[in-house]
Design a protein around this motif. Structure first.
Motif, mmCIF file in Angstrom:
data_model
loop_
_atom_site.group_PDB
_atom_site.id
_atom_site.type_symbol
_atom_site.label_atom_id
_atom_site.label_comp_id
_atom_site.label_asym_id
_atom_site.label_seq_id
_atom_site.Cartn_x
_atom_site.Cartn_y
_atom_site.Cartn_z
ATOM 1 N N GLY A 161 29.057 90.874 86.196
ATOM 2 C CA GLY A 161 29.769 90.768 84.926
ATOM 3 C C GLY A 161 29.622 91.997 84.060
ATOM 4 O O GLY A 161 28.933 92.957 84.416
ATOM 5 N N ALA A 162 30.307 91.939 82.939
ATOM 6 C CA ALA A 162 30.241 93.001 81.939
ATOM 7 C C ALA A 162 30.424 92.380 80.563
ATOM 8 O O ALA A 162 31.107 91.371 80.412
ATOM 9 N N ILE A 163 29.793 92.998 79.579
ATOM 10 C CA ILE A 163 29.835 92.513 78.193
ATOM 11 C C ILE A 163 30.061 93.709 77.283
ATOM 12 O O ILE A 163 29.510 94.782 77.521
ATOM 13 N N LEU A 185 25.047 86.927 75.283
ATOM 14 C CA LEU A 185 24.962 86.498 76.685
ATOM 15 C C LEU A 185 25.616 85.151 76.970
ATOM 16 O O LEU A 185 25.892 84.839 78.123
ATOM 17 N N VAL A 186 25.871 84.349 75.956
ATOM 18 C CA VAL A 186 26.287 82.963 76.165
ATOM 19 C C VAL A 186 27.576 82.856 76.981
ATOM 20 O O VAL A 186 27.647 82.109 77.957
ATOM 21 N N SER A 187 28.599 83.595 76.622
ATOM 22 C CA SER A 187 29.874 83.521 77.341
ATOM 23 C C SER A 187 29.706 83.952 78.798
ATOM 24 O O SER A 187 30.213 83.300 79.715
ATOM 25 N N PHE A 188 28.982 85.050 79.014
ATOM 26 C CA PHE A 188 28.727 85.505 80.386
ATOM 27 C C PHE A 188 28.009 84.424 81.182
ATOM 28 O O PHE A 188 28.376 84.131 82.325
ATOM 29 N N ILE A 189 26.973 83.815 80.613
ATOM 30 C CA ILE A 189 26.176 82.826 81.338
ATOM 31 C C ILE A 189 27.010 81.597 81.680
ATOM 32 O O ILE A 189 26.885 81.049 82.782
ATOM 33 N N LYS A 190 27.890 81.164 80.799
ATOM 34 C CA LYS A 190 28.777 80.031 81.115
ATOM 35 C C LYS A 190 29.598 80.334 82.362
ATOM 36 O O LYS A 190 29.703 79.504 83.265
ATOM 37 N N ASP A 191 30.172 81.529 82.430
ATOM 38 C CA ASP A 191 30.962 81.918 83.604
ATOM 39 C C ASP A 191 30.080 82.068 84.839
ATOM 40 O O ASP A 191 30.448 81.645 85.940
#
Length: 148
Positions: free
Chosen positions: A73-75, A124-130
């Motif tokens: 991923g990327a943020i 990090l929340v959105s990345f972790i959900k995915d």
């Protein structure tokens, strides 16, 4: 045009042999996200290769040796004077025991489906959900609350 410059950073989802992910708790005196849980990582220094930065950050923050698997991923993080592009990789812990730097107060190994139960750094929340959706679909892990 008044665009903010970008800085490059990395985060690493380190997995142990039981399939758990390593989270580090930011120091209570940290300038950003104090007391929040995050993956090991940090900025890429000027003139430093991305690979070298990943290994340096993991070693400095955890004392672990890892083998990198893939980009997961990327943020993009908005800071007051710049933006941070964080590339997130997945790695396996190969050797060593976790030895924390002064940047973190605690560490914990967490099952992927339980990551969202932690008090995470907000970015990090959105990345972790995915990430959890992909892990659960590939490994057929039970959703949070189900029995193993």
């Amino acid at each position: 045009m008044n665009e903010k410059p970008y800085k490059l950073a990395t985060r690493v989802v380190i997995n142990d042999k039981l399939g758990r992910c390593l989270l580090l708790k930011r120091s209570a005196i940290s300038k950003s996200n104090a007391g929040k849980w995050e993956f090991p990582g940090g900025k890429v220094d000027e003139g430093e290769s991305f690979d070298a930065a990943m290994r340096r950050e993991v070693t400095e923050e955890t004392g672990l040796e890892v083998s990198f698997r893939r980009v997961v991923g990327a943020i993009e993080i908005e800071m007051p004077n710049f933006k941070v592009a964080q590339i997130i990789l997945e790695a396996d812990a190969e050797s060593g025991a976790v030895i924390l730097s002064s940047e973190h107060d605690e560490y914990v190994w967490v099952k992927p489906q339980d990551l969202l139960n932690m008090d995470l750094s907000p970015y990090l929340v959105s990345f972790i959900k995915d990430y959890i959706k992909v892990i659960i679909s590939k490994q057929k892990l039970p959703s949070s609350g189900e029995f193993l």
